[in-house]
Design a protein around this motif. Structure first.
Motif, PDB file in Angstrom:
ATOM      1  N   SER A 235       0.325 -43.147   5.880  1.00  0.00           N
ATOM      2  CA  SER A 235       0.764 -41.980   5.133  1.00  0.00           C
ATOM      3  C   SER A 235       0.812 -40.792   6.092  1.00  0.00           C
ATOM      4  O   SER A 235       0.229 -40.840   7.182  1.00  0.00           O
ATOM      5  N   PRO A 236       1.516 -39.721   5.760  1.00  0.00           N
ATOM      6  CA  PRO A 236       1.679 -38.608   6.703  1.00  0.00           C
ATOM      7  C   PRO A 236       0.345 -38.076   7.221  1.00  0.00           C
ATOM      8  O   PRO A 236      -0.531 -37.689   6.439  1.00  0.00           O
ATOM      9  N   CYS A 237       0.187 -38.069   8.543  1.00  0.00           N
ATOM     10  CA  CYS A 237      -1.067 -37.674   9.170  1.00  0.00           C
ATOM     11  C   CYS A 237      -0.807 -36.760  10.354  1.00  0.00           C
ATOM     12  O   CYS A 237       0.285 -36.764  10.932  1.00  0.00           O
ATOM     13  N   ARG A 238      -1.813 -36.003  10.729  1.00  0.00           N
ATOM     14  CA  ARG A 238      -1.679 -35.131  11.903  1.00  0.00           C
ATOM     15  C   ARG A 238      -2.178 -35.800  13.174  1.00  0.00           C
ATOM     16  O   ARG A 238      -1.907 -35.321  14.271  1.00  0.00           O
ATOM     17  N   ALA A 239      -2.895 -36.929  13.036  1.00  0.00           N
ATOM     18  CA  ALA A 239      -3.370 -37.637  14.227  1.00  0.00           C
ATOM     19  C   ALA A 239      -3.541 -39.113  13.930  1.00  0.00           C
ATOM     20  O   ALA A 239      -3.966 -39.494  12.835  1.00  0.00           O
ATOM     21  N   VAL A 240      -3.189 -39.943  14.917  1.00  0.00           N
ATOM     22  CA  VAL A 240      -3.438 -41.385  14.875  1.00  0.00           C
ATOM     23  C   VAL A 240      -4.135 -41.739  16.179  1.00  0.00           C
ATOM     24  O   VAL A 240      -3.614 -41.454  17.259  1.00  0.00           O
ATOM     25  N   THR A 241      -5.313 -42.350  16.076  1.00  0.00           N
ATOM     26  CA  THR A 241      -6.155 -42.559  17.247  1.00  0.00           C
ATOM     27  C   THR A 241      -6.583 -44.010  17.369  1.00  0.00           C
ATOM     28  O   THR A 241      -6.942 -44.644  16.369  1.00  0.00           O
ATOM     29  N   LEU A 242      -6.542 -44.535  18.579  1.00  0.00           N
ATOM     30  CA  LEU A 242      -7.136 -45.829  18.905  1.00  0.00           C
ATOM     31  C   LEU A 242      -8.482 -45.547  19.558  1.00  0.00           C
ATOM     32  O   LEU A 242      -8.544 -44.972  20.644  1.00  0.00           O
ATOM     33  N   VAL A 243      -9.555 -45.923  18.866  1.00  0.00           N
ATOM     34  CA  VAL A 243     -10.908 -45.709  19.375  1.00  0.00           C
ATOM     35  C   VAL A 243     -11.399 -47.005  19.992  1.00  0.00           C
ATOM     36  O   VAL A 243     -11.287 -48.077  19.389  1.00  0.00           O
ATOM     37  N   SER A 244     -11.955 -46.910  21.199  1.00  0.00           N
ATOM     38  CA  SER A 244     -12.457 -48.098  21.876  1.00  0.00           C
ATOM     39  C   SER A 244     -13.744 -47.741  22.610  1.00  0.00           C
ATOM     40  O   SER A 244     -14.519 -46.909  22.128  1.00  0.00           O
ATOM     41  N   SER A 245     -13.956 -48.339  23.757  1.00  0.00           N
ATOM     42  CA  SER A 245     -15.195 -48.116  24.504  1.00  0.00           C
ATOM     43  C   SER A 245     -15.274 -46.686  25.018  1.00  0.00           C
ATOM     44  O   SER A 245     -14.301 -45.926  24.964  1.00  0.00           O
ATOM     45  N   LYS A 246     -16.432 -46.335  25.535  1.00  0.00           N
ATOM     46  CA  LYS A 246     -16.657 -44.975  26.024  1.00  0.00           C
ATOM     47  C   LYS A 246     -15.564 -44.549  27.007  1.00  0.00           C
ATOM     48  O   LYS A 246     -15.204 -45.295  27.911  1.00  0.00           O
ATOM     49  N   SER A 247     -15.022 -43.368  26.768  1.00  0.00           N
ATOM     50  CA  SER A 247     -14.081 -42.691  27.665  1.00  0.00           C
ATOM     51  C   SER A 247     -12.681 -43.290  27.678  1.00  0.00           C
ATOM     52  O   SER A 247     -11.830 -42.812  28.434  1.00  0.00           O
ATOM     53  N   ILE A 248     -12.425 -44.332  26.884  1.00  0.00           N
ATOM     54  CA  ILE A 248     -11.081 -44.897  26.875  1.00  0.00           C
ATOM     55  C   ILE A 248     -10.567 -44.975  25.432  1.00  0.00           C
ATOM     56  O   ILE A 248     -11.333 -45.085  24.480  1.00  0.00           O
ATOM     57  N   GLY A 249      -9.250 -44.896  25.308  1.00  0.00           N
ATOM     58  CA  GLY A 249      -8.629 -44.935  23.990  1.00  0.00           C
ATOM     59  C   GLY A 249      -7.212 -44.412  24.095  1.00  0.00           C
ATOM     60  O   GLY A 249      -6.630 -44.309  25.187  1.00  0.00           O
ATOM     61  N   ALA A 250      -6.630 -44.056  22.965  1.00  0.00           N
ATOM     62  CA  ALA A 250      -5.264 -43.533  22.934  1.00  0.00           C
ATOM     63  C   ALA A 250      -5.095 -42.744  21.643  1.00  0.00           C
ATOM     64  O   ALA A 250      -5.808 -42.977  20.658  1.00  0.00           O
ATOM     65  N   ALA A 251      -4.139 -41.802  21.645  1.00  0.00           N
ATOM     66  CA  ALA A 251      -3.932 -40.992  20.441  1.00  0.00           C
ATOM     67  C   ALA A 251      -2.580 -40.309  20.481  1.00  0.00           C
ATOM     68  O   ALA A 251      -2.029 -40.023  21.553  1.00  0.00           O
ATOM     69  N   VAL A 252      -2.061 -40.028  19.289  1.00  0.00           N
ATOM     70  CA  VAL A 252      -0.917 -39.136  19.143  1.00  0.00           C
ATOM     71  C   VAL A 252      -1.300 -38.064  18.136  1.00  0.00           C
ATOM     72  O   VAL A 252      -2.023 -38.327  17.167  1.00  0.00           O
ATOM     73  N   ASN A 253      -0.808 -36.857  18.362  1.00  0.00           N
ATOM     74  CA  ASN A 253      -1.070 -35.739  17.476  1.00  0.00           C
ATOM     75  C   ASN A 253       0.253 -35.094  17.078  1.00  0.00           C
ATOM     76  O   ASN A 253       1.158 -34.953  17.900  1.00  0.00           O
ATOM     77  N   ALA A 254       0.354 -34.696  15.813  1.00  0.00           N
ATOM     78  CA  ALA A 254       1.606 -34.179  15.284  1.00  0.00           C
ATOM     79  C   ALA A 254       1.867 -32.757  15.737  1.00  0.00           C
ATOM     80  O   ALA A 254       0.978 -32.046  16.185  1.00  0.00           O
ATOM     81  N   GLY A 255       3.133 -32.352  15.603  1.00  0.00           N
ATOM     82  CA  GLY A 255       3.497 -30.964  15.866  1.00  0.00           C
ATOM     83  C   GLY A 255       4.289 -30.800  17.142  1.00  0.00           C
ATOM     84  O   GLY A 255       4.294 -31.664  18.025  1.00  0.00           O
ATOM     85  N   ARG A 256       4.932 -29.653  17.253  1.00  0.00           N
ATOM     86  CA  ARG A 256       5.790 -29.389  18.415  1.00  0.00           C
ATOM     87  C   ARG A 256       4.998 -29.436  19.713  1.00  0.00           C
ATOM     88  O   ARG A 256       5.509 -29.848  20.759  1.00  0.00           O
ATOM     89  N   HIS A 257       3.756 -29.021  19.667  1.00  0.00           N
ATOM     90  CA  HIS A 257       2.895 -29.064  20.849  1.00  0.00           C
ATOM     91  C   HIS A 257       1.828 -30.143  20.717  1.00  0.00           C
ATOM     92  O   HIS A 257       0.778 -30.058  21.346  1.00  0.00           O
ATOM     93  N   GLY A 258       2.108 -31.168  19.879  1.00  0.00           N
ATOM     94  CA  GLY A 258       1.135 -32.237  19.666  1.00  0.00           C
ATOM     95  C   GLY A 258       0.853 -32.994  20.949  1.00  0.00           C
ATOM     96  O   GLY A 258       1.762 -33.352  21.703  1.00  0.00           O
ATOM     97  N   TYR A 259      -0.416 -33.250  21.207  1.00  0.00           N
ATOM     98  CA  TYR A 259      -0.831 -33.924  22.439  1.00  0.00           C
ATOM     99  C   TYR A 259      -0.680 -35.432  22.275  1.00  0.00           C
ATOM    100  O   TYR A 259      -1.136 -36.020  21.287  1.00  0.00           O
ATOM    101  N   LEU A 260      -0.023 -36.053  23.243  1.00  0.00           N
ATOM    102  CA  LEU A 260       0.137 -37.497  23.271  1.00  0.00           C
ATOM    103  C   LEU A 260      -0.672 -38.053  24.423  1.00  0.00           C
ATOM    104  O   LEU A 260      -0.531 -37.613  25.567  1.00  0.00           O
ATOM    105  N   HIS A 261      -1.537 -39.015  24.131  1.00  0.00           N
ATOM    106  CA  HIS A 261      -2.347 -39.648  25.176  1.00  0.00           C
ATOM    107  C   HIS A 261      -2.214 -41.150  25.044  1.00  0.00           C
ATOM    108  O   HIS A 261      -2.748 -41.773  24.142  1.00  0.00           O
ATOM    109  N   LYS A 262      -1.425 -41.742  25.951  1.00  0.00           N
ATOM    110  CA  LYS A 262      -1.198 -43.190  25.974  1.00  0.00           C
ATOM    111  C   LYS A 262      -0.642 -43.692  24.635  1.00  0.00           C
ATOM    112  O   LYS A 262      -1.014 -44.765  24.156  1.00  0.00           O
TER     113      LYS A 262
END
Length: 307
Positions: A235-262
């Motif tokens: 459903s419409p969200c402002r963030a989708v995150t893959l949580v894994s082991s310490k210090s590693i993962g991935a995420a997308v964040n909504a918006g014109r300046h949304g931060y994309l990480h992997k």
């Protein structure tokens, strides 16, 4: 664990932690069943403290028998355990209440009486993250307890869950109300269970297989692992995150300046909220879980899966 998005069955919205006038709740069992039915729930577990409250199921709501028990955690701390699907007598409970047992022994009693065990609200109880050891006969923990969050801000036990996963304990997690004051602390969190049918046996079986996810608002429509990528539809969200082991993962964040990480955004609403994302699994990861966050800051949590 069974992948709920690849399984046959139907999604059931389940309230798996709720109290009645049989212990410290404000509403009698039958009234609470009606209350949750009006709120659009399919399943309600009656989990009174040391009492096996009963009420008939209705056309709207399947009543799941349950109980909340105390146990002794390491360091002589008090712990609470949900027993879902328990079939026991008042005499059985009196025998158990004579002297509180360890978490493992309490879970064994639940198993002997036809139920499955989950550790309730570890953050609220005061269990220190990183010190929690979850016996094999305890299937998981409450990742989110709305009542504990509303009352004292200790409802989210994500750190406890992640520390267990980090240690290799692939346990599941429920989202619950823990309602005592219906209308005030009800309808805030639930568990979507993928069951073959709406029966006690099928719901307990699905919970035992990990065929569910927890939510305090957002919907997870699909979570799919394909090679080194996890694709999420939600459903419409402002963030989708893959949580894994310490210090590693991935995420997308909504918006014109949304931060994309992997990760990549695959689809959005007209106003830019994320409804689809592709997240890259870090090469060092052995497991992952998906967490989505809506515009109100409420989350949904998939169970962990091997990658």
């Amino acid at each position: 664990m069974v992948d709920p998005w690849r399984s046959e069955g139907r999604w059931l919205r389940c309230a798996l932690h709720a109290h009645t006038t049989e212990s410290d709740g404000e509403m009698p069992p039958a009234s609470l069943v009606t209350h949750y039915g009006r709120a659009g729930f399919d399943v309600l577990a009656l989990t009174d403290h040391w009492k096996l409250a009963t009420s008939p199921s209705t056309d709207e709501v399947l009543v799941l028998p349950g109980v909340e028990l105390n146990c002794v955690m390491p360091g002589a701390r008090d712990g609470h355990v949900l027993g879902l699907g328990v079939t026991a007598t008042a005499d059985d409970l009196r025998d158990l209440a004579g002297e509180y047992r360890s978490l493992e022994e309490t879970a064994a009693w639940i198993d002997e009486h036809g139920g499955i065990a989950f550790l309730a609200h570890p953050y609220w109880t005061g269990i220190t993250p990183g010190t929690l050891e979850l016996p094999d006969n305890v299937l998981g923990i409450e990742i989110y307890n709305a009542g504990c969050e509303l009352e004292i801000g200790r409802g989210l036990s994500a750190v406890h869950w992640d520390e267990l996963l980090e240690m290799g304990r692939m346990c599941t997690a429920l989202a619950t109300d823990d309602s005592h004051h219906p209308g005030f602390d009800s309808g805030h969190a639930w568990t979507w269970v993928r069951a073959t049918e709406r029966t006690v046996e099928a719901v307990v079986a699905a919970l035992g297989q990990g065929c569910f996810y927890g939510s305090a608002g957002p919907r997870l429509d699909d979570v799919r692992l394909d090679g080194g990528t996890v694709t999420v539809e939600c459903s419409p969200c402002r963030a989708v995150t893959l949580v894994s082991s310490k210090s590693i993962g991935a995420a997308v964040n909504a918006g014109r300046h949304g931060y994309l990480h992997k990760g990549r955004i695959l689809s959005t609403t007209d106003d830019g909220l994320v409804t689809g994302a592709a997240l890259t699994v870090p090469p060092a990861a052995s497991y992952a879980r998906i967490e989505v966050t809506d515009t109100a800051g409420m989350k949904a949590w998939s169970n962990p899966f091997r990658v």
